[in-house]
Design an enzyme around this catalytic site. Structure first.
Site: not given
Length: 330
Positions: A10, A39, A126, A156, A211, A240
């Site tokens: 979800t 959820s 990401c 996001s 990271k 990004h």
């Protein structure tokens, strides 16, 4: 055809998993949608059929071939149970990325690492994914000695909550009211930049910055690759951007660099300063390619280059990369 489970179905990444599975026509025999107890019971329509979301438990993975984990604490709690049930886990959290027994894979860079998994394959951060896709063609031309990267990361990256917080703050500002509410980010994000993503760690670098350092070295199999990063949250909803400076062992001409990038899988070259053409978040949103431009020689060092890239954090930076890994498994 494989039976697929999505953990965190979800959330923003979970929803993107569903979208991309359909887009790429990934073969699915059974689809099992899992989430938190809160959820569970909600209904999700996918490919013309309604699915009820189930609460994730240790017994949720019986008969599942591939389990896509959207991230968060569910990974450490339930991924081992999924493996014990016979599933291959593709995990979007940071829990297993630096585990020496777990492959960390960007399919355009190191697809061969999928072959030595022991039940879990990690999806990189990401920003790391987006950068790795752009730099792989250049690493193939000449080994990269050093990377200096500054990221401009959309809200996001903090999930649905980050998107909602920016929306609420912009709405408040447009109504002429003072912005006083912020929960997802440590400060107001609307009309502001926050030079901190995740917690501070060694040397006052954030976890997000470390990271990028350690994951890039692992993906490229280059412990000697020097990487330094500054990660910044910006008031952009999606996609990004990154400013990257690299130093290579051998001199690369701009023509060599642009030719390699233009031919590279997963890359779009968008670089024409005379026409004001360069990558921007709105160009890369809702697509899987990493867009590269503003390619320039760095005149302060012998073999230096600058480039600017944009990539969709939810797609290539998360869901698409995970599903590409699943395609490698097939």
């Amino acid at each position: 055809m494989p039976n697929i489970a999505i953990v965190g179905a979800t959330g923003a990444v979970g929803q993107e998993f569903l979208k991309i599975l359909a887009e790429r026509q990934f073969p699915v025999e059974e689809l099992r949608l899992l989430a938190t107890k809160r959820s569970s019971g909600s209904l999700i329509n996918w490919q013309g059929r309604e699915y009820e979301v189930q609460e994730t438990t240790y017994d949720s993975f019986k008969g599942i071939d591939i389990a896509l984990f959207a991230g968060g604490s569910a990974s450490t709690e339930y991924a081992p149970a999924a493996v014990q049930s016979g599933a291959v886990v593709i995990d979007n959290s940071s829990a297993y990325r630096l585990d020496s027994k777990v492959p960390l894979v960007v399919p355009e860079v190191n697809p061969e690492d999928v072959t030595w998994h022991q039940g879990i394959i990690a999806n990189p951060n990401c920003s790391t994914i987006i950068m790795a896709v752009a730099l792989k063609p250049l690493e193939d031309l000449s080994r990269i000695k050093r990377i200096v990267v500054s990221t401009y990361q959309a809200v996001s990256g903090a999930g649905k909550e980050g998107i909602a917080e920016l929306e609420d703050q912009v709405r408040t500002w447009c109504q002429g009211e003072t912005i006083t509410q912020y929960n997802t980010f440590p400060y107001q994000i609307a009309f502001n930049l926050i030079p901190r993503i995740d917690v501070f760690q060694d040397g006052d670098y954030t976890k997000e910055e470390w990271k990028m350092v350690k994951e890039t070295q692992k993906i490229f199999h280059r412990d000697d690759l020097r990487v330094t990063a500054t990660c910044v949250r910006v008031p952009v909803f999606r996609s990004h951007c990154e400013s990257i400076n690299i130093e290579t062992e051998n001199k690369l001409t701009l023509e060599q660099v642009k030719t390699a990038l233009a031919k590279a899988t997963g890359v779009i070259l968008k670089d024409d300063p005379s026409q004001d053409i360069y990558p921007m978040p709105k160009d890369s949103s809702d697509r899987d390619e990493v867009i590269v431009g503003r390619i320039r020689e760095d005149f302060t060092i012998e073999n230096g280059l600058n480039l600017w890239i944009a990539g969709d954090q939810i797609r290539k930076g998360a869901a698409t990369n995970a599903i590409q890994i699943a395609e490698l498994l097939l």
